[in-house]
Structures are given as structure tokens and as C-alpha cells.
Motif scaffolding. Sequence first.
Motif, mmCIF file in Angstrom:
data_model
loop_
_atom_site.group_PDB
_atom_site.id
_atom_site.type_symbol
_atom_site.label_atom_id
_atom_site.label_comp_id
_atom_site.label_asym_id
_atom_site.label_seq_id
_atom_site.Cartn_x
_atom_site.Cartn_y
_atom_site.Cartn_z
ATOM 1 N N VAL A 31 -86.492 12.741 -28.476
ATOM 2 C CA VAL A 31 -87.090 14.036 -28.784
ATOM 3 C C VAL A 31 -88.603 13.867 -28.781
ATOM 4 O O VAL A 31 -89.160 13.144 -29.621
ATOM 5 N N ASP A 32 -89.264 14.497 -27.829
ATOM 6 C CA ASP A 32 -90.724 14.433 -27.777
ATOM 7 C C ASP A 32 -91.319 15.323 -28.869
ATOM 8 O O ASP A 32 -90.854 16.441 -29.099
ATOM 9 N N SER A 88 -82.235 21.585 -29.800
ATOM 10 C CA SER A 88 -81.670 21.101 -31.057
ATOM 11 C C SER A 88 -80.784 19.884 -30.831
ATOM 12 O O SER A 88 -80.140 19.727 -29.791
ATOM 13 N N VAL A 89 -80.769 18.992 -31.829
ATOM 14 C CA VAL A 89 -79.945 17.783 -31.795
ATOM 15 C C VAL A 89 -79.236 17.639 -33.144
ATOM 16 O O VAL A 89 -79.660 18.234 -34.145
ATOM 17 N N PRO A 90 -78.164 16.846 -33.201
ATOM 18 C CA PRO A 90 -77.415 16.723 -34.461
ATOM 19 C C PRO A 90 -78.190 16.059 -35.598
ATOM 20 O O PRO A 90 -77.859 16.271 -36.762
ATOM 21 N N ASP A 91 -79.188 15.238 -35.291
ATOM 22 C CA ASP A 91 -80.030 14.646 -36.326
ATOM 23 C C ASP A 91 -81.020 15.712 -36.778
ATOM 24 O O ASP A 91 -81.994 16.029 -36.081
ATOM 25 N N LYS A 92 -80.779 16.303 -37.940
ATOM 26 C CA LYS A 92 -81.563 17.452 -38.378
ATOM 27 C C LYS A 92 -83.046 17.140 -38.505
ATOM 28 O O LYS A 92 -83.899 17.990 -38.257
ATOM 29 N N ALA A 122 -84.863 15.325 -36.638
ATOM 30 C CA ALA A 122 -85.502 15.319 -35.321
ATOM 31 C C ALA A 122 -85.333 16.629 -34.570
ATOM 32 O O ALA A 122 -85.920 16.798 -33.498
ATOM 33 N N SER A 123 -84.564 17.559 -35.100
ATOM 34 C CA SER A 123 -84.206 18.762 -34.355
ATOM 35 C C SER A 123 -85.337 19.800 -34.407
ATOM 36 O O SER A 123 -85.769 20.205 -35.486
ATOM 37 N N ASP A 168 -85.522 22.963 -34.033
ATOM 38 C CA ASP A 168 -85.277 24.201 -34.778
ATOM 39 C C ASP A 168 -85.423 23.991 -36.270
ATOM 40 O O ASP A 168 -85.990 24.842 -36.988
ATOM 41 N N VAL A 169 -84.955 22.842 -36.771
ATOM 42 C CA VAL A 169 -85.099 22.536 -38.200
ATOM 43 C C VAL A 169 -86.553 22.237 -38.523
ATOM 44 O O VAL A 169 -87.077 22.662 -39.567
ATOM 45 N N GLN A 170 -87.220 21.507 -37.644
ATOM 46 C CA GLN A 170 -88.643 21.241 -37.852
ATOM 47 C C GLN A 170 -89.428 22.542 -37.975
ATOM 48 O O GLN A 170 -90.264 22.691 -38.867
ATOM 49 N N LYS A 171 -89.136 23.492 -37.104
ATOM 50 C CA LYS A 171 -89.845 24.779 -37.160
ATOM 51 C C LYS A 171 -89.606 25.470 -38.495
ATOM 52 O O LYS A 171 -90.549 25.993 -39.113
#
Length: 442
Positions: free
Chosen positions: A92-93, A406-410, A412-413, A415-418
Motif C-alpha cells: 500500500v503506497d 481497501s485491504v483487510p489490514d485496517k 493500512a487500508s 478508507d480507514v486511514q481517511k
Amino acid sequence: MANYQDLQIAIVGAGMGGLGAALALAKRGFKNIDVYETASNLGFVGAGIQMPPNVGRILSSLGCWDGIEKEATAVNGTSIRQGSSNEELTHVDMPNIKEKYGYAHLCGHRSSLAGNLYEACQREASIKFHFSSSLVQVSRFTPKVHFTIRPREGAPYEVEADVLLGADGIKSQARIDLLRELNAEQEEIETGQAAYRIMLTREQMAHDPEMLALLDSDDVVRWVGERRHIIAYSISNKSIYNLSSVQPDKSFAAAPSVTYTTKGSKSTMLDVFGDFCPLVTKMLDLVPEGEVCEWRLRMYKPLPAWTHGSVALLGDACHPTLPHLSQGAAMAIEDGAVIAEVLSMAPSTDADSLAKALRAYQLSRKEWCSNLVEMAYMSSLTLHLGEGKAREERDRMFRERGSDGSVPDKWASPDVQKMIYSNDCVANIRRDFQQLYAQAEA
């Protein structure tokens, strides 16, 4: 009405939450802030810590961010890998975090964060520290708070304050007393998880080009396996590589009494991660014999309340979390900033108004923090899947990514970061205070 700046504020605990709260209160003009700390001094130790943009926003407003940023690593991406093979499941960049959210996502040493907070507190004449001083009991919650402090040397003594903030961590005496007053009990959730925290120096890794590549990278790396993972990143101007593990709790589950840390065994640690790839096991093997320490990872069911009268809890005292979102210290520092805001906006300095202001803090923060605690716990279940269809599906989601990345590691995801990084807790409480104060009156 008396000036809110003349209130007597007491804080129990000089960890991240206590230091952040003291500094936030001083910056809002409070003149009488006493911090009681069990330790004899703040000789900062510990391992690495992640400082995401949402806490960068607070630390910048407190005048601490620049010093921390100078020696930290600004994260540029994250590599999530299969622990057993080192195969990358996804990358994830994260090159534009600062552009998006105003502040970089930093990895640094805990001593840098705590030290910069403490130095900033020392520059404030309104903050006074009382070391070697432990909270014995809160005996009155309103209209003035009465509590007993036991110094390491000398007799216990009584203290009176207008407001008491319990920033005394996972073992919080303030929480025990507050819940007792409410005829409630704390309910621990058995996480079944423990952690090793490891720091390797550049000198230790210098012989191995593969290790040096990790140390010199701006990426966070997470190696995942069944019921276990390791997350690692560079800190302290890339002179130290920090590794934090999570594995099944065996040492503490077998302990005869409640304990939080234990001296670990290097051979046991190597056995726990024995089926991980050679790169990981080589790094673990660098840990000197006798320097392995294991922590029990703990959390509680959401408390019925964080405040009572003129007493409020913050940080790990009220919402301890698993580390899988890297939000524990951030939430504690945010709590302190919000408390400083509500106390400065209270329409009066009488006990009733202060109690309502503190309830407004709870209304602003409790659901948010509880959701992040739950998300961190659920993320650990996803990361630690064993062989089977669920893991195959998880790995497919890592490889293919969602339409929004989005990725399963919240952690790094995107959408969760936002969701987390764009949340401005101070702006929220300034916008919502009147409404939340009215709710607290109801």
C-alpha cells in the motif's frame, strides 16, 4: 463567575495522556495544573511508536511536532507479507499522507514523543510535577474532588482540586474508584494475545544487506501468520529497527496472579516464530539473551461512564486498546486536548457546570474511541487467520484490493486511514460543545 483559568486541575499519571492533557490545559490558559506520577522521574524508555496525522495535528498545536518529526521516519508505504515465506501479499503506497491530512504518518521512539511533551510541559510555569507520588483513593467526586496521595517517602496526604483527571493507565486507581462510586465493575476482555517488543541497532544489522534494506526503507512491514504477526519499521533517524510482535498469550494465562509484563525466553520467542521466513528469524536471533520481555495485551468492555462529578478518565484508563490500528497514544492525547477545550468552554466554574462539561467530553469521545478499540480487535482476528478458505479469501482481498484501495489490514487500508486521519477532535468539540453540554444537562 470565577475565571476558568484559576481552576485547580489535578492529573494522575504522566504518560502520553497525562503529559498531553497537562500541556493542552496550559495552552488554554489554565494556571494551576498539578501532575502526580508514581515513578521517581520520567527516564523515558520503551520501544517504537507510530504517530498518525490525527495526533500530529494535536502535537503541532501544542508545539511538539517539529522536534519529533526531525528524528522520526515518515512512512511512505506498507508491505504486508506472508510470515512463512516473506511473499508480499500487497503493498500500500502512502506517499501523499501529509498532502491529504496536513501531517505525515511518523514512526518514532516513545522516548522522543514523551520527551518532547515533557520538555514542553517544563516550559509552562502553570504545570507542576509531583514524582514518586501514587493515587491511593478518590474519596469525594463533587463539589470539590478529594483524593489521597501516597509519596514514596513520607506519610499519605489529602488533596483537594476542582477537577481530577485519571490518566493512570491500564492499572488505573481512578477508574476503580469511579466505577465503585457508580456501583459498576470493569469487565476485562480476554484477548489471548501477548507481545514482544524488540529494537535492533544499525550496528547489529550492518553485516546483512537484506536487513539494512529494511532499516533504510520508509516502509512499515507486517509479516502475518496463524495467530501471530510482526510489524516493523525504522526509528531514531534510521539508527534503530523496531519490531513488535503479537502471539498467543501463554506466559500470562498460566500466571498465578494478575501481571502485565514478564521476562521472556529467547528460545521460546524463536520457537513461537520458528516457521517464519529466514529474514525474520535472523532478526529475532540478534536479540541478546536475557533482553527478551513480553507484554500481555489487555482491553476492557466499554465502561458505563468515563466521568463522574468533577473526575474524568482518559487514555488507557478508560479505553485500552490492542495496537493493531496504532491509535492508543493518539487517542489518549486527543482525549486531553478535548478535555482542555470543554473545561475552557464551560459556562461557569461551579461544580455542576464542570461536571456537565466533562460529560460533554465523554459524549464527544466515548463512541468514537470504543469503535476504534473494536476495529483494532477485529483486525487482529483477520490478520491471524490459519489455513483455510477464510485465509484464502483474505489473501485474495489483499492481492486484488477494493475499488477504493481497501485491504483487510485496517491500519493500512486507505478508507480507514481517511476516516481516522481526517477526524479533528478539537474542531469537533468546538463545533458540538453547546449541543453536547445541553445533552449532559438532560
